[in-house]
Design an enzyme around this catalytic site. Structure first.
Site, PDB file in Angstrom:
ATOM      1  N   LYS A 175       5.671  -9.344  13.792  1.00 53.98           N
ATOM      2  CA  LYS A 175       4.217  -9.517  13.889  1.00 53.98           C
ATOM      3  C   LYS A 175       3.664  -9.417  12.467  1.00 53.98           C
ATOM      4  CE  LYS A 175       0.929  -6.707  14.049  1.00 53.98           C
ATOM      5  NZ  LYS A 175       0.181  -7.418  12.989  1.00 53.98           N
ATOM      6  N   SER A 230      -0.535   1.429   6.698  1.00 56.89           N
ATOM      7  CA  SER A 230      -1.191   2.707   6.391  1.00 56.89           C
ATOM      8  C   SER A 230      -0.520   3.877   7.112  1.00 56.89           C
ATOM      9  CB  SER A 230      -2.658   2.639   6.795  1.00 56.89           C
ATOM     10  OG  SER A 230      -2.745   2.620   8.202  1.00 56.89           O
ATOM     11  N   GLU A 251       7.142   2.604   6.141  1.00 53.07           N
ATOM     12  CA  GLU A 251       6.776   2.616   4.716  1.00 53.07           C
ATOM     13  C   GLU A 251       5.256   2.656   4.694  1.00 53.07           C
ATOM     14  OE1 GLU A 251       5.215   1.623   1.601  1.00 53.07           O
ATOM     15  OE2 GLU A 251       6.219  -0.337   1.615  1.00 53.07           O
ATOM     16  N   CYS A 285       0.864  -0.453  -2.259  1.00 53.24           N
ATOM     17  CA  CYS A 285       1.026   0.977  -1.919  1.00 53.24           C
ATOM     18  C   CYS A 285       1.489   1.773  -3.116  1.00 53.24           C
ATOM     19  CB  CYS A 285       2.082   1.154  -0.826  1.00 53.24           C
ATOM     20  SG  CYS A 285       1.778   0.176   0.609  1.00 53.24           S
ATOM     21  N   GLU A 380      -6.371   6.365  -0.627  1.00 56.65           N
ATOM     22  CA  GLU A 380      -5.935   5.156  -1.323  1.00 56.65           C
ATOM     23  C   GLU A 380      -7.129   4.219  -1.487  1.00 56.65           C
ATOM     24  OE1 GLU A 380      -2.784   3.698   1.273  1.00 56.65           O
ATOM     25  OE2 GLU A 380      -1.735   2.937  -0.477  1.00 56.65           O
TER      26      GLU A 380
HETATM   27  C1  SIN Z   1       4.103  -2.214  -1.265  1.00 54.20           C
HETATM   28  O1  SIN Z   1       3.013  -2.131  -1.781  1.00 54.20           O
HETATM   29  O2  SIN Z   1       4.309  -1.715  -0.158  1.00 54.20           O
HETATM   30  C2  SIN Z   1       5.258  -2.932  -1.891  1.00 54.20           C
HETATM   31  C3  SIN Z   1       5.264  -2.879  -3.359  1.00 54.20           C
HETATM   32  C4  SIN Z   1       6.549  -3.368  -3.971  1.00 54.20           C
HETATM   33  O3  SIN Z   1       7.508  -3.712  -3.270  1.00 54.20           O
HETATM   34  O4  SIN Z   1       6.616  -3.375  -5.196  1.00 54.20           O
END
Ligand code: SIN
Length: 478
Positions: A175, A230, A251, A285, A380
């Site tokens: 998805k 998130s 993740e 992230c 964040e």
């Molecule tokens: C992410 O922001 O989750 C991935 C960043 C990356 O793989 O460098």
């Protein structure tokens, strides 16, 4: 086939299926509708789970060498279509085209790595205390996988999950994020062109993720959930997946500190922080959210950092010289504005930027005089905003860096080798970049500790998440 032609369809089993419903996909570049996309729901999810199970029954019986060849052909097709894939990505989520090209190469890198890694799924033979026994541990694919991927890396987050899953012998139901279905559909089409059997890689776009996801999470045929997104959503999915005790990889969010010590080469540090902070307009992230600078170099660093920020070109992401494109949507833009307003209201100084431009574009921004009560220090931001904070002492800055629920990525800049090791080991993070603002590569472990997630993606660690260990105990007849 181009991804835009496929957009009115969803991908399931061996053919493009026409969905009952669709939704208009708007580009963040200028708000125009670029495609009508299938809007899948519980019914499509039920069909996909059954197709995924059928596909798994066949795929798990192929040899690692056969899977490796198909994955390698997929890699070659991805690199052969790199420019079109990059353009699709830029249109659907606004990433500057030069970064989109880098992402396609990063995405293809996962496929190539796992094409090779498929052949290195080894088991163990180990000793028994009984002379007539032989003991072994073998590895087998976990089963059909349900993957939920984010909009900020529409290709690389798909291949970082699908690469190891398919290499291990799992089937894969994806998805993609509501904002970025086109890259995922394009990749699935290339998988079929590469010879990927029907049902091994299915893509179900939807505008309303909950009913579709709930159906797949409740289905015992789905043996594994992998999610990037998130922390808030990750917690909910974790609970739902527990009902059928699925294997799980998460993740989740981050709040990355960047520590710049007094012995750092400031020109290099400025370049690394710019690369880390403004990558994808701050929407990753692992983008730094807190820049801690030793007070003896604070002024020199801040001046150079402001100049580097002001030199960035904000604008049309389809142009080769654009550094910062639009934010992905109104919600993202509002969060950036709120974080800046909150910080300034609580005493922060706005050094540069801070303004919304036309549409979803926002000026890269530098803030100083930051305090820990500001939202920007806790949540964040996911935007091009850089808060700079002074520190005096190593132990103090490590304490501040670790004072968060998150533990994904942290960075430090120093030329002192002992400090590099000492601080890296003390930081409670899954990834530490030492004099390196962009450490992620397909062959390294990517993932977080604390509430930034569970499990690792990439490298030899990534494929283990899609394998089960089976113990074989054999007694030899006398
Ligand atoms: C992410 O922001 O989750 C991935 C960043 C990356 O793989 O460098």
């Amino acid at each position: 086939m181009s991804s835009l032609q496929s957009a009115e369809k969803r991908y399931i089993t061996d053919a493009w299926q026409q969905a009952q419903k669709s939704y208009p996909l708007k580009s963040p570049i200028d708000g125009t509708v670029i495609a009508e996309v299938a809007d899948c729901g519980p019914q499509e999810a039920i069909e996909a789970a059954a197709a995924g199970w059928r596909a798994f029954e066949g795929w798990k019986g192929t040899t690692a060498f056969e899977r490796s060849e198909i994955l390698m052909a997929w890699h070659d097709l991805i690199t052969g279509h790199a420019e079109e894939l990059a353009k699709t990505m830029t249109l659907e989520m606004g990433k500057p085209i030069k970064e989109a090209r880098t992402e396609i190469s990063y995405a293809a890198g996962f496929v190539k790595w796992y094409a090779e890694e498929a052949k290195r799924v080894y088991g163990d033979v180990f000793p028994s205390h009984l002379p007539q026994k032989r003991l072994m541990a073998i590895k087998q694919p976990v089963g059909p996988v349900f993957a939920i991927t984010p909009w900020n890396f529409p290709a690389a987050m798909v291949t970082r999950k699908a690469g190891p899953a398919l290499a291990a012998g799992c089937s894969f139901i994806l998805k993609p994020a509501e904002q970025t279905p086109l890259s995922a559909l394009y990749l699935a089409d290339l998988w079929r062109q590469a010879g990927g059997p029907e049902g091994t890689l299915q893509v179900l776009p939807t505008r309303d993720p909950v009913p579709l996801s709930d159906t797949l999470l409740a289905d015992p045929q789905i043996r594994k959930l992998t999610f990037t997104g998130s922390t808030e959503v990750g917690r909910l999915l974790y609970k739902k997946a527990s009902e059928t005790v699925k294997k799980i990889s998460l993740e989740l969010g981050g709040h990355a500190p960047f520590l710049i010590f007094d012995d750092a080469d400031l020109d290099l540090a400025v370049r690394e922080v710019v690369a880390c902070k403004y990558r994808n307009a701050g929407q990753t992230c692992v983008c730094t959210n807190r820049i801690y600078v030793h007070s003896s170099v604070l002024e020199a660093f801040t001046d150079r950092y402001i100049r580097a920020t002001e030199a960035l070109r904000v604008g049309d992401p389809l142009r080769d010289d654009t550094d910062i494109g639009p934010l992905v949507d109104e919600q993202g833009l509002t969060k950036v504005q709120q974080h800046i307003q909150d910080a300034v209201a609580k005493g922060a100084s706005l050094k540069t930027g801070g303004r919304s431009l036309e549409g979803l574009y926002f000026e890269p921004t530098v803030l100083t005089d930051i305090t820990s009560e500001m939202k920007i220090m806790q949540e964040e931001t996911f935007g091009p905003v850089a808060p700079i904070i002074a520190f005096d002492d190593e132990a103090e800055v490590i304490g501040k860096a670790n004072d968060t629920q998150y533990g994904l990525a942290a960075y430090l800049y120093t030329n002192d080798l002992s400090r590099a090791f000492r601080v890296s080991e003390a930081l409670e993070y899954g990834i530490v970049g030492v004099n390196d603002g962009v450490p992620a590569v397909p062959y390294a472990p990517f993932g977080g500790v604390k509430q930034s997630g569970l499990g690792r993606e990439g490298g030899p660690w990534g494929i283990e998440e899609y394998l089960e260990i089976k113990y074989l105990s054999m007694t030899m007849p006398r």
